[in-house]
Design a protein around this motif. Structure first.
Motif, PDB file in Angstrom:
ATOM      1  N   HIS A  93      10.821  -4.541  60.715  1.00 27.61           N
ATOM      2  CA  HIS A  93       9.621  -4.211  61.484  1.00 27.61           C
ATOM      3  C   HIS A  93       9.214  -2.774  61.166  1.00 27.61           C
ATOM      4  O   HIS A  93      10.002  -1.836  61.326  1.00 27.61           O
ATOM      5  N   ILE A  94       7.989  -2.619  60.710  1.00 27.41           N
ATOM      6  CA  ILE A  94       7.436  -1.313  60.360  1.00 27.41           C
ATOM      7  C   ILE A  94       6.476  -0.865  61.451  1.00 27.41           C
ATOM      8  O   ILE A  94       5.659  -1.654  61.928  1.00 27.41           O
ATOM      9  N   LYS A  95       6.583   0.391  61.835  1.00 21.74           N
ATOM     10  CA  LYS A  95       5.656   0.954  62.817  1.00 21.74           C
ATOM     11  C   LYS A  95       4.758   1.983  62.136  1.00 21.74           C
ATOM     12  O   LYS A  95       5.142   2.600  61.138  1.00 21.74           O
ATOM     13  N   ALA A  96       3.562   2.152  62.674  1.00 20.23           N
ATOM     14  CA  ALA A  96       2.601   3.095  62.093  1.00 20.23           C
ATOM     15  C   ALA A  96       3.246   4.466  61.924  1.00 20.23           C
ATOM     16  O   ALA A  96       3.885   4.985  62.841  1.00 20.23           O
ATOM     17  N   GLY A  97       3.092   5.039  60.742  1.00 23.47           N
ATOM     18  CA  GLY A  97       3.659   6.341  60.438  1.00 23.47           C
ATOM     19  C   GLY A  97       4.982   6.288  59.705  1.00 23.47           C
ATOM     20  O   GLY A  97       5.447   7.305  59.177  1.00 23.47           O
ATOM     21  N   ASP A  98       5.618   5.117  59.647  1.00 23.12           N
ATOM     22  CA  ASP A  98       6.905   4.998  58.953  1.00 23.12           C
ATOM     23  C   ASP A  98       6.749   5.304  57.464  1.00 23.12           C
ATOM     24  O   ASP A  98       5.718   4.986  56.852  1.00 23.12           O
ATOM     25  N   ILE A  99       7.801   5.890  56.898  1.00 22.99           N
ATOM     26  CA  ILE A  99       7.795   6.252  55.478  1.00 22.99           C
ATOM     27  C   ILE A  99       8.932   5.533  54.760  1.00 22.99           C
ATOM     28  O   ILE A  99      10.098   5.639  55.160  1.00 22.99           O
ATOM     29  N   LEU A 100       8.584   4.795  53.719  1.00 25.92           N
ATOM     30  CA  LEU A 100       9.538   4.089  52.871  1.00 25.92           C
ATOM     31  C   LEU A 100       9.727   4.888  51.588  1.00 25.92           C
ATOM     32  O   LEU A 100       8.752   5.236  50.920  1.00 25.92           O
ATOM     33  N   SER A 101      10.994   5.169  51.271  1.00 30.17           N
ATOM     34  CA  SER A 101      11.307   5.929  50.053  1.00 30.17           C
ATOM     35  C   SER A 101      12.366   5.195  49.249  1.00 30.17           C
ATOM     36  O   SER A 101      13.111   4.366  49.779  1.00 30.17           O
TER      37      SER A 101
END
Length: 279
Positions: A93-101
């Motif tokens: 689950h991704i929430k607004a503002g999350d950063i994937l690296s």
């Protein structure tokens, strides 16, 4: 929107491909490792043709501007979400503002990012797959923004999967190509007994190997080819056409890789070894 903070080495948008235009010289394109892409999309209950990101060798840094759900697949690439490690084939689950690296490449060569509902970029000739000059760009660029539909709730039927990994597989199953019968006993023995190491000449267009088999003096008219077609040059070099490969060729088409074999080869990098097996 998905904001591309850093694009990585070579990150592209791919679906299952662009069909019906090979007679005009347009390659199929599409995900190189379609096996792993389908697994990731099915966990999200997406259509198999939903557009994903294909991430080669070094991953991007991405910021999600709306809630959604994602699944990673393919190569193991030390991915983190807000600096916390995440693994492949988990619905996250991704929430607004999350950063994937992405960090160090651990295994394989191409990773995939599937998003619930798929990326909503522009279709060109019935596909979202990037292939310049058919599409405006051939790969992602820093600060680019990509559309996707927001999802704040989603209850997947399966939230985690221990997928059967192709990353360790080394045998490429092939069927006979149109010119297979041109091969003599010595060539057949070399083709199906030898191991072949991937040469530095490998990309979405085609893979070459460091080893050769005995060559030929056969001349032939330019004929149709497909992703997975293995051509034999007069010098004995083998060329495997991949998803962005040309639509015709003038070398004998000795064998043809199936989808699984293309997926296996797509996860190999320079120096990795494979062998051929007649299905």
């Amino acid at each position: 929107m998905l904001k591309v903070l850093k694009s990585g080495f070579y990150t592209t948008i791919q679906d299952e491909g662009r069909f019906g235009y090979r007679d005009k010289g347009v390659p199929v394109s599409g995900a190189m490792d379609v096996t792993d892409v389908r697994t990731a999309n099915r966990l999200l209950e997406n259509d198999d043709n939903a557009a994903v990101l294909e991430i080669t060798m070094t991953g991007p840094t991405l910021q999600f501007e709306e809630d959604t759900f994602i699944v990673l697949g393919g190569a193991e690439m030390s991915a983190t979400l807000n600096n916390t490690p995440i693994s492949n084939y988990n619905v996250i689950h991704i929430k607004a503002g999350d950063i994937l690296s992405y960090g160090r490449l651990l295994k394989g060569f191409r990773g995939y990012l599937a998003i619930k509902g798929g990326l909503k970029t522009t279709e060109v000739l019935g596909s979202r797959s990037q292939y310049y000059p058919i599409t405006k760009r051939g790969s992602l660029k820093d600060n680019q923004e990509l559309d996707y539909d927001a999802f704040s709730t989603f209850v997947p039927k399966i939230s985690e999967l221990k997928a059967i990994s192709l990353l360790d597989e080394v045998v490429l199953e092939v069927s006979k190509g149109p010119e297979f019968d041109l091969l003599n006993d010595a060539q057949l023995e070399s083709l199906f007994v030898k191991e072949f190491s991937v040469a530095k000449e490998n990309n979405r267009m085609g893979y070459q190997f460091n080893e050769k088999i005995k060559g030929h003096e056969r001349s032939m008219l330019t004929s149709a080819t497909l992703p997975g077609t293995v051509q034999l040059t007069p010098s004995g070099k083998l060329i495997v056409l991949m998803k962005d490969g040309q639509t015709t060729g003038g070398y004998p088409r000795i064998v043809q890789l199936n989808d699984k074999a293309i997926s296996i080869l797509a996860q190999k990098r320079s120096g990795d070894t494979v062998s051929f097996k007649l299905a």
